[in-house]
Design an enzyme around this catalytic site. Structure first.
Site, PDB file in Angstrom:
ATOM      1  N   ASN A   1       0.787  -1.245  -0.083  1.00  0.00           N
ATOM      2  CA  ASN A   1       0.138  -0.139   0.137  1.00  0.00           C
ATOM      3  C   ASN A   1       0.648   1.264  -0.001  1.00  0.00           C
ATOM      4  O   ASN A   1       0.341   2.614   0.170  1.00  0.00           O
ATOM      5  CB  ASN A   1      -0.870  -0.046   1.153  1.00  0.00           C
ATOM      6  CG  ASN A   1      -1.874  -1.106   1.366  1.00  0.00           C
ATOM      7  OD1 ASN A   1      -2.340  -1.702   0.147  1.00  0.00           O
ATOM      8  ND2 ASN A   1      -1.846  -1.512   2.456  1.00  0.00           N
TER       9      ASN A   1
ATOM     10  N   HIS B   1     -14.451  -2.170   5.276  1.00  0.00           N
ATOM     11  CA  HIS B   1     -13.200  -2.813   6.036  1.00  0.00           C
ATOM     12  C   HIS B   1     -13.566  -3.344   7.343  1.00  0.00           C
ATOM     13  O   HIS B   1     -14.500  -3.056   8.160  1.00  0.00           O
ATOM     14  CB  HIS B   1     -12.256  -1.724   6.212  1.00  0.00           C
ATOM     15  CG  HIS B   1     -10.864  -2.289   6.596  1.00  0.00           C
ATOM     16  ND1 HIS B   1     -10.469  -2.374   7.911  1.00  0.00           N
ATOM     17  CD2 HIS B   1      -9.864  -2.935   5.888  1.00  0.00           C
ATOM     18  CE1 HIS B   1      -9.185  -2.622   7.898  1.00  0.00           C
ATOM     19  NE2 HIS B   1      -8.735  -3.008   6.856  1.00  0.00           N
TER      20      HIS B   1
ATOM     21  N   GLU C   1     -16.459   3.334   2.462  1.00  0.00           N
ATOM     22  CA  GLU C   1     -14.948   4.079   1.895  1.00  0.00           C
ATOM     23  C   GLU C   1     -14.919   4.707   0.780  1.00  0.00           C
ATOM     24  O   GLU C   1     -16.062   4.580  -0.114  1.00  0.00           O
ATOM     25  CB  GLU C   1     -14.180   2.345   1.625  1.00  0.00           C
ATOM     26  CG  GLU C   1     -14.146   1.571   2.866  1.00  0.00           C
ATOM     27  CD  GLU C   1     -13.380   0.121   3.012  1.00  0.00           C
ATOM     28  OE1 GLU C   1     -12.639   0.432   1.805  1.00  0.00           O
ATOM     29  OE2 GLU C   1     -13.609  -0.661   3.462  1.00  0.00           O
TER      30      GLU C   1
ATOM     31  N   SER D   1     -11.082  -1.401  -0.249  1.00  0.00           N
ATOM     32  CA  SER D   1     -10.008  -1.876  -0.095  1.00  0.00           C
ATOM     33  C   SER D   1      -9.793  -3.053  -1.046  1.00  0.00           C
ATOM     34  O   SER D   1      -8.411  -3.747  -1.178  1.00  0.00           O
ATOM     35  CB  SER D   1      -9.304  -2.080   1.221  1.00  0.00           C
ATOM     36  OG  SER D   1     -10.293  -2.903   1.980  1.00  0.00           O
TER      37      SER D   1
ATOM     38  N   ASP E   1     -14.265   6.529   5.022  1.00  0.00           N
ATOM     39  CA  ASP E   1     -12.695   6.032   5.433  1.00  0.00           C
ATOM     40  C   ASP E   1     -12.032   6.291   3.970  1.00  0.00           C
ATOM     41  O   ASP E   1     -12.362   5.633   2.945  1.00  0.00           O
ATOM     42  CB  ASP E   1     -12.994   4.632   5.566  1.00  0.00           C
ATOM     43  CG  ASP E   1     -11.519   3.938   5.891  1.00  0.00           C
ATOM     44  OD1 ASP E   1     -10.548   4.117   5.266  1.00  0.00           O
ATOM     45  OD2 ASP E   1     -11.597   2.790   6.470  1.00  0.00           O
TER      46      ASP E   1
ATOM     47  N   HIS F   1      -7.515   4.428   1.222  1.00  0.00           N
ATOM     48  CA  HIS F   1      -6.828   3.974  -0.182  1.00  0.00           C
ATOM     49  C   HIS F   1      -6.863   5.196  -1.101  1.00  0.00           C
ATOM     50  O   HIS F   1      -6.520   5.106  -2.161  1.00  0.00           O
ATOM     51  CB  HIS F   1      -7.123   2.820  -0.543  1.00  0.00           C
ATOM     52  CG  HIS F   1      -7.023   1.597   0.154  1.00  0.00           C
ATOM     53  ND1 HIS F   1      -5.753   0.958   0.022  1.00  0.00           N
ATOM     54  CD2 HIS F   1      -7.978   1.043   1.167  1.00  0.00           C
ATOM     55  CE1 HIS F   1      -5.823   0.108   1.146  1.00  0.00           C
ATOM     56  NE2 HIS F   1      -7.328   0.104   1.600  1.00  0.00           N
TER      57      HIS F   1
ATOM     58  N   LYS G   1      -0.531   4.092   4.661  1.00  0.00           N
ATOM     59  CA  LYS G   1      -0.390   3.513   3.031  1.00  0.00           C
ATOM     60  C   LYS G   1       0.442   4.535   2.122  1.00  0.00           C
ATOM     61  O   LYS G   1       1.638   4.639   2.216  1.00  0.00           O
ATOM     62  CB  LYS G   1      -1.728   3.386   2.799  1.00  0.00           C
ATOM     63  CG  LYS G   1      -2.569   2.099   3.436  1.00  0.00           C
ATOM     64  CD  LYS G   1      -4.008   1.818   3.605  1.00  0.00           C
ATOM     65  CE  LYS G   1      -3.985   0.466   4.214  1.00  0.00           C
ATOM     66  NZ  LYS G   1      -5.198   0.448   4.850  1.00  0.00           N
TER      67      LYS G   1
HETATM   68  C1  PLP Z   1      -5.955  -0.476   6.156  1.00  0.00           C
HETATM   69  C2  PLP Z   1      -7.349  -0.038   6.453  1.00  0.00           C
HETATM   70  C3  PLP Z   1      -7.637   0.411   7.517  1.00  0.00           C
HETATM   71  C4  PLP Z   1      -6.847   0.305   8.908  1.00  0.00           C
HETATM   72  O1  PLP Z   1      -5.570   1.002   8.901  1.00  0.00           O
HETATM   73  P1  PLP Z   1      -4.381   0.901   9.436  1.00  0.00           P
HETATM   74  O2  PLP Z   1      -3.777   2.089   9.910  1.00  0.00           O
HETATM   75  O3  PLP Z   1      -3.519   0.034   8.851  1.00  0.00           O
HETATM   76  O4  PLP Z   1      -4.868   0.101  10.933  1.00  0.00           O
HETATM   77  C5  PLP Z   1      -8.867   0.787   7.770  1.00  0.00           C
HETATM   78  N1  PLP Z   1      -9.638   1.234   6.743  1.00  0.00           N
HETATM   79  C6  PLP Z   1      -9.514   0.547   5.394  1.00  0.00           C
HETATM   80  C7  PLP Z   1     -10.546   0.876   4.204  1.00  0.00           C
HETATM   81  C8  PLP Z   1      -8.167   0.206   5.114  1.00  0.00           C
HETATM   82  O5  PLP Z   1      -7.666  -0.449   4.116  1.00  0.00           O
END
Ligand code: PLP
Length: 402
Positions: A49, A146, A187, A191, A216, A219, A248
């Site tokens: 990522n 997620h 999101e 993801s 969220d 990404h 990421k």
């Molecule tokens: C990776 C991810 C998370 C978690 O984030 P971290 O900082 O790795 O704990 C939360 N939401 C989504 C959509 C993700 O892809």
């Protein structure tokens, strides 16, 4: 020692192994700008990522080291005790400016943010507006959200309704059937499928139903939207709560929530996952600070990433792989059975390309897949090797009937 516990654990592990679902941690080794396996073989990393290559950027690494030298290896306490340094607040202000929000708050991880902010929001929404009174709160969550969002919903003690992936008609219908306060969770880039939510439509829907919209941007942060500000930045303040991660595209670690001043002040006071945990360490803050300097000016990298993602989708489509509406740097190639997905990943790995197989329960049954996640740091030679490997080592899928 509880021998009983170990007996239960071993039986469960054996069952997972039997079902070919036992996961193991594989160690990787970073050397000379490339990922190496335990045998010392370099692989093209098509599954991480680190979308802008910032985890290896000289400025990001230097500032992480510099801030650790100057301020120490760790934060000494939680934020409300002595964990809030001037540098912590400065990074939060910089983040808020980047996200074009009134305020931002750092969290230890994205998982922690979703797992704790969602229940905290449900709680305060239930308490209602003074004089108007308390009310039921309902949560509406996209089925592909997620695991951390799912976890947040489970502990929120509010009615959670899961709507079909991006089905805004269904969401509209569900919102209509509910009185009381409403919280919509999505999101901006999904993801596992790499497709985008229709945020402008969600903003309209939320406004029409008086619902709160929580997005969220794990990404999308750094990768999409004007100057990499995320897709919520295209919605003119229509998203109430923007969450994103810093591990990421930012190449560092941690997460943030951005929104109104009132939202952030309230989280500082009432969100357990913020209050009862140690502040982010200076090295992480330094890396985030440097990434914030770099990301807005990385339009070229973002354009290359988008182009390369399209090239990979084109090669996969020629071989009849369903890429599930991906329009981002996350590109699934649906295979179906778990065994076939694992075999395909192994075939690519033998040819020097790392593209991991994703299986249930991370994705729905029967949709096991390779999940490519590209980064702008892949140079043209690596990209050509990747495309050629996919074209020669992945078996073509039967074409769809009709
Ligand atoms: C990776 C991810 C998370 C978690 O984030 P971290 O900082 O790795 O704990 C939360 N939401 C989504 C959509 C993700 O892809």
């Amino acid at each position: 020692m509880d021998a009983g516990l170990d007996t239960i654990l071993k039986a469960r592990l054996a069952a997972l192994s039997e079902a070919k679902r036992l996961r193991r941690l594989r160690p990787w080794h970073w050397q000379n700008g490339a990922l190496h396996d335990v045998d010392g073989r370099a692989l093209i990393d098509a599954s991480s990522n680190d979308y802008l290559g910032l985890s290896q950027h000289p400025l990001v690494k230097a500032r992480a080291a510099e801030w650790a030298q100057r301020h120490g290896a760790g934060a000494p306490a939680s934020r409300l005790v002595t964990g809030t340094r001037d540098i912590t607040l400065a990074v939060e202000q910089k983040l808020a400016a980047f996200k074009r929000c009134e305020a931002a708050l750092l969290f230890s991880s994205g998982f922690q943010a979703n797992a704790t902010v969602i229940p905290a929001l449900a709680t305060v929404m239930r308490s209602g507006i003074p004089g108007v009174g308390a009310g039921e709160t309902a949560i509406f969550s996209d089925e592909l959200n997620h695991a951390s969002i799912v976890h947040g919903c489970r502990v929120a003690r509010a009615k959670t309704q899961v709507f079909r992936h991006k089905d805004l008609d269904q969401l509209d219908h569900l919102l209509q059937q509910n009185t009381g306060r409403k919280l919509i969770l999505t999101e901006s880039v999904f993801s596992m499928d790499g497709d985008r939510a229709d945020l402008p439509a969600l903003v309209q829907l939320a406004e029409r139903h008086g619902a709160t919209l929580y997005v969220d941007e794990a990404h999308a942060t750094g990768v999409l939207g004007p100057q990499g500000r995320g897709l919520a930045a295209e919605c003119g303040g229509g998203v109430d709560v923007v969450m994103g991660t810093l591990g990421k595209a930012f190449g560092a670690f941690g997460a943030y929530v951005a929104g109104s001043r009132a939202l952030i002040d309230w989280l500082v006071n009432c969100c357990p996952g913020f209050i009862y945990t140690t502040a982010l360490p200076p090295a992480v803050l330094g890396a985030v600070d440097a990434a914030l300097d770099l990301v807005p000016d990385m339009d070229q990298e973002r354009a290359r990433l988008a182009q390369n993602s399209q090239r990979l989708r084109d090669v996969l489509s020629l071989r009849n792989y369903d890429t599930l509406g991906s329009s981002t740097q996350i590109i699934p190639a649906v295979i179906g059975s778990e065994e076939d997905a694992l075999a395909a990943a192994q075939r690519l790995e033998d040819a020097g390309v790392l593209a991991v197989a994703i299986r249930p329960p991370t994705v729905p049954e029967g949709t096991s897949r390779l999940r490519f996640a590209l980064g702008s740091a892949l140079d043209e030679a690596a990209m050509q090797h990747l495309l050629l490997t996919v074209a020669t080592h992945l078996p073509p899928r039967p074409s769809k009937p009709g």
